[in-house]
Design a protein around this motif. Sequence first.
Motif: not given
Length: 301
Positions: A261-279
């Motif tokens: 399933l992973l081989d036949i779908i041409p997925y790739e990395d996508v942008p992610h917002e950096e996650v920071t834990l607020p105080n």
Amino acid sequence: MNKHPKDWLEAELQDTIDEDVEIEMEDAILSAEIKRIYRSHHPDQLLRKEYFRELLRLQSELIRLQDWVSYHKEKVVVIFEGRDSAGKGGAIKRITQRLNPRIVRTVALPAPSDREKTQWYFQRYVPHLPAGGEIVLFDRSWYNRAGVERVMGFADDDQVEQFFQDVPEFERMLVRSGIRLVKYWFSITDEEQQMRFLIRIHDPLKQWKLSPMDLQSRVRWEHYTKAKEEMFERTNIDEAPWYIVPGNDKKRARLNCMNHLLDIIPYEDVPHEEVTLPNRVFNPDYEREVLPRELYVPQKY
């Protein structure tokens, strides 16, 4: 004392492994005699360490696939078909285990109601098709008509023939609409199905999986074989081909299906917002309420 981040990570990884072991227990709670017989028929099993390593690797890739589908508003349908006890449910469970249920969902429809029997055959499946950014896994699908409904006499010859004429164009319509349609058939031998049915009979945690329809599938093995062969012949189209997963070895079948399933779908990395834990905001005037004891679940463990 606060834990070091590495300690938290190790603890989380251990929980992950424990979760996998709990799921694998469904294959392990057998009498010693049944276990001995089963292992004698499967001498070349994957080592548990190797299986878990590959399972976690593939599941991490499935998260990347999920993120790609969500980001690009892709629509994916994966159909899981096969004989009773062929391993469809086990594969689906491992695929969805670490994914977001808001993005990836499983559809396993019950027998049609009297009202649904009067509808266009594909009508009850259409509402479950994905919108943009969703993956839908069908644990059995509209191919019920080509299999169980045909073999068990729930659909007559005219209905079956109409299905075979309609389904290629129906699936081409889905593909033209932007849906990526993947069809898997989990294949097991006669002897393997018999072994798995016997395990279900003797395992109280699995007896619920056996229905009168399942037992009839043993009697009508050859009828199902003929139905399957015609189904492949008439519905294996270029836009949505069938992929056969050899399923006698459950663990290898799951890994092979996930990898394919992973081989036949041409997925790739996508942008992610950096996650920071607020105080955390502390309010000096806030006092936590003491809740009544009867609201708490009893601490038996």
